[in-house]
Design a protein around this motif. Structure first.
Motif, mmCIF file in Angstrom:
data_model
loop_
_atom_site.group_PDB
_atom_site.id
_atom_site.type_symbol
_atom_site.label_atom_id
_atom_site.label_comp_id
_atom_site.label_asym_id
_atom_site.label_seq_id
_atom_site.Cartn_x
_atom_site.Cartn_y
_atom_site.Cartn_z
ATOM 1 N N TRP A 1 0.845 -1.193 0.000
ATOM 2 C CA TRP A 1 0.000 0.000 0.000
ATOM 3 C C TRP A 1 0.878 1.240 0.000
ATOM 4 O O TRP A 1 1.885 1.298 0.711
ATOM 5 C CB TRP A 1 -0.892 0.040 1.237
ATOM 6 N N THR A 2 0.503 2.238 -0.779
ATOM 7 C CA THR A 2 1.204 3.519 -0.794
ATOM 8 C C THR A 2 0.209 4.625 -0.450
ATOM 9 O O THR A 2 -0.963 4.360 -0.147
ATOM 10 C CB THR A 2 1.823 3.797 -2.174
ATOM 11 N N ARG A 3 0.660 5.855 -0.539
ATOM 12 C CA ARG A 3 -0.218 6.988 -0.267
ATOM 13 C C ARG A 3 -1.180 7.248 -1.426
ATOM 14 O O ARG A 3 -2.150 7.995 -1.277
ATOM 15 C CB ARG A 3 0.613 8.245 0.007
ATOM 16 N N GLU A 4 -0.895 6.636 -2.578
ATOM 17 C CA GLU A 4 -1.737 6.838 -3.753
ATOM 18 C C GLU A 4 -3.011 6.006 -3.656
ATOM 19 O O GLU A 4 -2.981 4.848 -3.243
ATOM 20 C CB GLU A 4 -0.970 6.455 -5.022
ATOM 21 N N GLU A 5 -4.111 6.585 -4.069
ATOM 22 C CA GLU A 5 -5.392 5.882 -4.026
ATOM 23 C C GLU A 5 -5.433 4.772 -5.063
ATOM 24 O O GLU A 5 -4.920 4.911 -6.172
ATOM 25 C CB GLU A 5 -6.547 6.859 -4.264
ATOM 26 N N ASN A 6 -6.059 3.670 -4.683
ATOM 27 C CA ASN A 6 -6.244 2.546 -5.580
ATOM 28 C C ASN A 6 -7.344 2.869 -6.590
ATOM 29 O O ASN A 6 -8.398 3.391 -6.231
ATOM 30 C CB ASN A 6 -6.631 1.303 -4.764
ATOM 31 N N THR A 7 -7.089 2.568 -7.858
ATOM 32 C CA THR A 7 -8.088 2.849 -8.892
ATOM 33 C C THR A 7 -8.970 1.639 -9.177
ATOM 34 O O THR A 7 -9.862 1.704 -10.017
ATOM 35 C CB THR A 7 -7.397 3.279 -10.201
ATOM 36 N N GLY A 8 -8.731 0.530 -8.470
ATOM 37 C CA GLY A 8 -9.514 -0.679 -8.690
ATOM 38 C C GLY A 8 -10.772 -0.709 -7.842
ATOM 39 O O GLY A 8 -11.292 0.322 -7.400
ATOM 40 N N ASP A 9 -11.273 -1.922 -7.595
ATOM 41 C CA ASP A 9 -12.505 -2.094 -6.830
ATOM 42 C C ASP A 9 -12.316 -1.642 -5.386
ATOM 43 O O ASP A 9 -11.264 -1.852 -4.781
ATOM 44 C CB ASP A 9 -12.935 -3.564 -6.852
ATOM 45 N N ARG A 10 -13.373 -1.044 -4.835
ATOM 46 C CA ARG A 10 -13.364 -0.599 -3.447
ATOM 47 C C ARG A 10 -14.673 -0.999 -2.779
ATOM 48 O O ARG A 10 -15.709 -1.078 -3.429
ATOM 49 C CB ARG A 10 -13.227 0.925 -3.352
ATOM 50 N N ASP A 11 -14.585 -1.239 -1.482
ATOM 51 C CA ASP A 11 -15.792 -1.512 -0.705
ATOM 52 C C ASP A 11 -15.525 -1.082 0.730
ATOM 53 O O ASP A 11 -14.904 -1.808 1.505
ATOM 54 C CB ASP A 11 -16.163 -2.991 -0.767
ATOM 55 N N ALA A 12 -15.999 0.109 1.075
ATOM 56 C CA ALA A 12 -15.763 0.648 2.413
ATOM 57 C C ALA A 12 -16.596 -0.059 3.471
ATOM 58 O O ALA A 12 -16.328 0.082 4.667
ATOM 59 C CB ALA A 12 -16.063 2.144 2.433
ATOM 60 N N ASN A 13 -17.606 -0.828 3.062
ATOM 61 C CA ASN A 13 -18.505 -1.480 4.014
ATOM 62 C C ASN A 13 -18.362 -2.994 4.027
ATOM 63 O O ASN A 13 -19.225 -3.701 4.540
ATOM 64 C CB ASN A 13 -19.956 -1.106 3.684
ATOM 65 N N SER A 14 -17.278 -3.506 3.471
ATOM 66 C CA SER A 14 -17.073 -4.949 3.438
ATOM 67 C C SER A 14 -16.953 -5.512 4.853
ATOM 68 O O SER A 14 -16.310 -4.908 5.717
ATOM 69 C CB SER A 14 -15.801 -5.280 2.654
ATOM 70 N N PRO A 15 -17.559 -6.678 5.127
ATOM 71 C CA PRO A 15 -17.399 -7.303 6.445
ATOM 72 C C PRO A 15 -15.989 -7.823 6.683
ATOM 73 O O PRO A 15 -15.657 -8.243 7.789
ATOM 74 C CB PRO A 15 -18.407 -8.459 6.404
ATOM 75 N N LYS A 16 -15.157 -7.785 5.646
ATOM 76 C CA LYS A 16 -13.769 -8.240 5.775
ATOM 77 C C LYS A 16 -12.803 -7.060 5.842
ATOM 78 O O LYS A 16 -11.630 -7.189 5.511
ATOM 79 C CB LYS A 16 -13.401 -9.149 4.600
ATOM 80 N N GLY A 17 -13.284 -5.904 6.268
ATOM 81 C CA GLY A 17 -12.435 -4.718 6.325
ATOM 82 C C GLY A 17 -12.585 -3.886 5.066
ATOM 83 O O GLY A 17 -13.110 -4.339 4.047
ATOM 84 N N ARG A 18 -12.120 -2.663 5.111
ATOM 85 C CA ARG A 18 -12.265 -1.730 4.000
ATOM 86 C C ARG A 18 -11.406 -2.208 2.824
ATOM 87 O O ARG A 18 -10.182 -2.162 2.875
ATOM 88 C CB ARG A 18 -11.866 -0.327 4.448
ATOM 89 N N GLU A 19 -12.057 -2.642 1.767
ATOM 90 C CA GLU A 19 -11.343 -3.242 0.639
ATOM 91 C C GLU A 19 -10.947 -2.178 -0.381
ATOM 92 O O GLU A 19 -11.732 -1.305 -0.730
ATOM 93 C CB GLU A 19 -12.210 -4.318 -0.022
ATOM 94 N N GLY A 20 -9.695 -2.271 -0.857
ATOM 95 C CA GLY A 20 -9.208 -1.347 -1.870
ATOM 96 C C GLY A 20 -8.910 0.040 -1.349
ATOM 97 O O GLY A 20 -8.759 0.980 -2.133
ATOM 98 N N LEU A 21 -8.802 0.194 -0.028
ATOM 99 C CA LEU A 21 -8.615 1.522 0.571
ATOM 100 C C LEU A 21 -7.396 1.558 1.494
ATOM 101 O O LEU A 21 -7.355 2.326 2.452
ATOM 102 C CB LEU A 21 -9.883 1.925 1.343
ATOM 103 N N GLY A 22 -6.398 0.751 1.191
ATOM 104 C CA GLY A 22 -5.213 0.689 2.036
ATOM 105 C C GLY A 22 -4.456 1.997 2.136
ATOM 106 O O GLY A 22 -3.730 2.230 3.110
ATOM 107 N N HIS A 23 -4.627 2.879 1.123
ATOM 108 C CA HIS A 23 -3.938 4.174 1.185
ATOM 109 C C HIS A 23 -4.370 4.975 2.409
ATOM 110 O O HIS A 23 -3.614 5.811 2.913
ATOM 111 C CB HIS A 23 -4.216 4.977 -0.089
ATOM 112 N N GLU A 24 -5.590 4.720 2.899
ATOM 113 C CA GLU A 24 -6.063 5.429 4.091
ATOM 114 C C GLU A 24 -5.175 5.121 5.289
ATOM 115 O O GLU A 24 -4.798 6.026 6.045
ATOM 116 C CB GLU A 24 -7.506 5.022 4.403
ATOM 117 N N LEU A 25 -4.849 3.850 5.466
ATOM 118 C CA LEU A 25 -3.990 3.467 6.587
ATOM 119 C C LEU A 25 -2.632 4.149 6.473
ATOM 120 O O LEU A 25 -2.114 4.681 7.455
ATOM 121 C CB LEU A 25 -3.835 1.949 6.635
#
Length: 235
Positions: free
Chosen positions: A175-199
């Protein structure tokens, strides 16, 4: 982890040498483009089996690995540039319904407030993997597995095991500071998917990163063999 990782002193030395020939802004640009960054590294090679069926609600969460704290102070922060995860694992080797329900997540452990200390489970997780539901009367599990949407309590999906395969798999996630341009799901029951740049962007001095191994639904398991984390930062 990179084949060569400089120390903070080495980065400062190279910057000083570059400054004798070029302006500071250009020196910093060169260091950034070269990804000449110090790194916090941690790893663990301890086999665990995370079984969802052992719990009445069929949810299991183990804290497998906790990083050292991010260096720096509030007045002199280190800018986190990249976080890498490496895991070797597999699921139970069979499945009777769609998955995957065997996966990994990451979350941030913030430093305790002045005069306070970390919860006991954090100190123990620094030594070996722990079952979050078996510690602190289950509060650690409830706090970090319930899916709270508050910013300080977010969890991020890292990777899932291949479905119905006992073959050991190597996972590598960066994960980098750059946002992922692929699939995202902020409400996934398995954690925020495709949003690692937030961390990556949220990490502050004193924070630690925890890696969770999880399993949910009857019969699902997460067999972890080893894992490591690398946190790269600029100075």
């Amino acid at each position: 982890m990179a084949l060569y990782t400089p120390t903070e002193a080495q980065v400062a030395s190279v910057r000083e040498i570059l400054q004798t020939f070029i302006p500071l802004e250009l020196a910093d640009f060169i260091l950034m483009e070269a990804k000449y960054w110090p790194c916090i590294h941690c790893e663990r090679s301890e086999k665990i089996q995370v079984h969802a069926r052992f719990y009445p609600d069929l949810k299991a969460a183990w804290c497998y690995l906790v990083s050292p704290p991010v260096p720096g102070t509030r007045s002199h922060e280190k800018k986190i540039q990249r976080v890498e995860f490496r895991m070797r694992s597999h699921d139970q080797g069979w499945a009777t319904h769609p998955g995957p329900w065997s996966w990994f997540e990451a979350f941030i452990i913030q430093p305790p407030a002045s005069g306070e200390s970390n919860p006991p489970w954090v100190e123990e997780a620094l030594l070996h993997p722990i079952d979050l539901r078996a510690h602190s009367d289950g509060t650690a599990y409830d706090e970090h597995f319930s899916g709270s949407s508050t910013e300080s309590n977010r969890r991020w999906h890292v990777s899932s095991n291949a479905i119905a395969s006992r073959a050991r798999q190597n996972h590598f996630i960066s994960w980098t500071r750059e946002e992922n341009t692929g699939d995202r799901d902020a409400n996934s029951p398995k954690g925020r998917e495709g949003l690692g740049h937030e961390l990556v962007r949220m990490l502050k001095p004193g924070d630690r990163v925890a890696l969770l191994a999880l399993a949910e639904q009857w019969g699902w398991e997460n067999h972890v063999i080893r894992a490591s984390m690398d946190i790269y930062y600029s100075i």
